[in-house]
Scaffold this motif. Structure first.
Motif, PDB file in Angstrom:
ATOM      1  N   ARG A 119       3.225   0.931   3.242  1.00  6.29           N
ATOM      2  CA  ARG A 119       3.036  -0.156   4.200  1.00  6.29           C
ATOM      3  C   ARG A 119       3.374  -1.434   3.468  1.00  6.29           C
ATOM      4  O   ARG A 119       2.902  -1.668   2.358  1.00  6.29           O
ATOM      5  N   GLU A 162       2.207  -1.125  10.255  1.00 10.01           N
ATOM      6  CA  GLU A 162       3.295  -0.182  10.420  1.00 10.01           C
ATOM      7  C   GLU A 162       3.536   0.512   9.090  1.00 10.01           C
ATOM      8  O   GLU A 162       3.601  -0.119   8.046  1.00 10.01           O
ATOM      9  N   GLN A 163       3.662   1.810   9.152  1.00 13.14           N
ATOM     10  CA  GLN A 163       3.873   2.602   7.951  1.00 13.14           C
ATOM     11  C   GLN A 163       5.130   3.425   8.072  1.00 13.14           C
ATOM     12  O   GLN A 163       5.522   3.835   9.169  1.00 13.14           O
ATOM     13  N   MET A 195       0.823  -1.196   0.000  1.00 14.55           N
ATOM     14  CA  MET A 195       0.000   0.000   0.000  1.00 14.55           C
ATOM     15  C   MET A 195       0.862   1.252   0.000  1.00 14.55           C
ATOM     16  O   MET A 195       1.907   1.316   0.648  1.00 14.55           O
TER      17      MET A 195
END
Lengths: 115, 110
Positions: free
Chosen positions: A96, A103-104, A31
């Motif tokens: 991500r 977690e990004q 993403m």
């Protein structure tokens, strides 16, 4: 974590013009997101960049103003169209991965000033 | 009510002090929680995820209290380099959207 680069790092633009910001990741990611951070404010999600289809925009953001492309799993662009001084902000790409629990990680940002 | 609320600070502490920040969230269905650190004119960087059982990473300890809907960050033995804004982040409503608090500013002085 992925290494994320953005271009340009900063720009000063005239009102009425458009700027395209590029985001490149050194590995494939599930993403990609675009955020805006206005001076003294926290981050606001503009949209989720979907590979091979139209981006998903958050309330208050529209495709005509912020067109987004994501041709593959490592690259995306955000265009800020017909700019006004209110668009002056930092624009951040975020990714991500396929693992982790949401977690990004963020790119270094593009600092845009519209005069 | 904001989805994620933080005291903006600033928290001014001397080196070596212990400081704690709290953050409250409104969506009881939230599943994932994080603390990010943001230095002036830089991008946010993930400091730590917050697990239900709490977690510790060196001088940093994060706790989650689901009943009261808040998360906390404790910093022990503060360093000058800890001066930054600390962002509380919660996975909010909607598909995979993260919601950021406005941040708590920490200033550590000699």
């Amino acid at each position: 974590s992925a290494v994320i680069s953005q271009k340009p790092s900063r720009d000063i633009c005239q009102r009425g013009t458009s700027l395209t910001i590029q985001c490149q990741v050194d590995s494939q990611v599930t993403m990609m997101f675009w955020y805006r951070q206005q001076p003294g404010q926290s981050l606001t999600l503009i949209a989720t960049a979907n590979q091979g289809s139209e981006a998903t925009y958050e309330s208050g953001f529209v495709i005509d103003k912020f067109p987004i492309s994501r041709p593959n799993l490592t690259f995306s662009t955000l265009t800020v169209s017909n700019m006004s001084p209110e668009d002056s902000s930092i624009y951040l790409c975020s990714v991500r991965g396929s693992g982790g629990i949401y977690e990004q990680y963020f790119g270094p940002g593009t600092r845009l000033t519209v005069t | 009510r904001k989805e994620v609320e933080q005291d903006p600070g600033p928290f001014n502490v001397p080196e070596g002090a212990t400081v704690a920040f709290n953050c409250t969230y409104s969506n009881s269905a939230s599943q994932s929680f994080f603390w990010y650190r943001q230095d002036c004119r830089k991008e946010p960087k993930l400091l730590m995820s917050v697990y239900s059982s709490g977690n510790e990473d060196g001088r940093f300890t994060a706790q989650l209290n689901r009943a009261s809907q808040y998360i906390s960050l404790l910093i022990r033995d503060s360093k000058l380099s800890d001066s930054a804004t600390y962002l509380c982040v919660v996975k909010g409503t909607g598909f995979q959207k993260l919601v950021f608090g406005t941040g708590t500013r920490l200033l550590v002085s000699p």
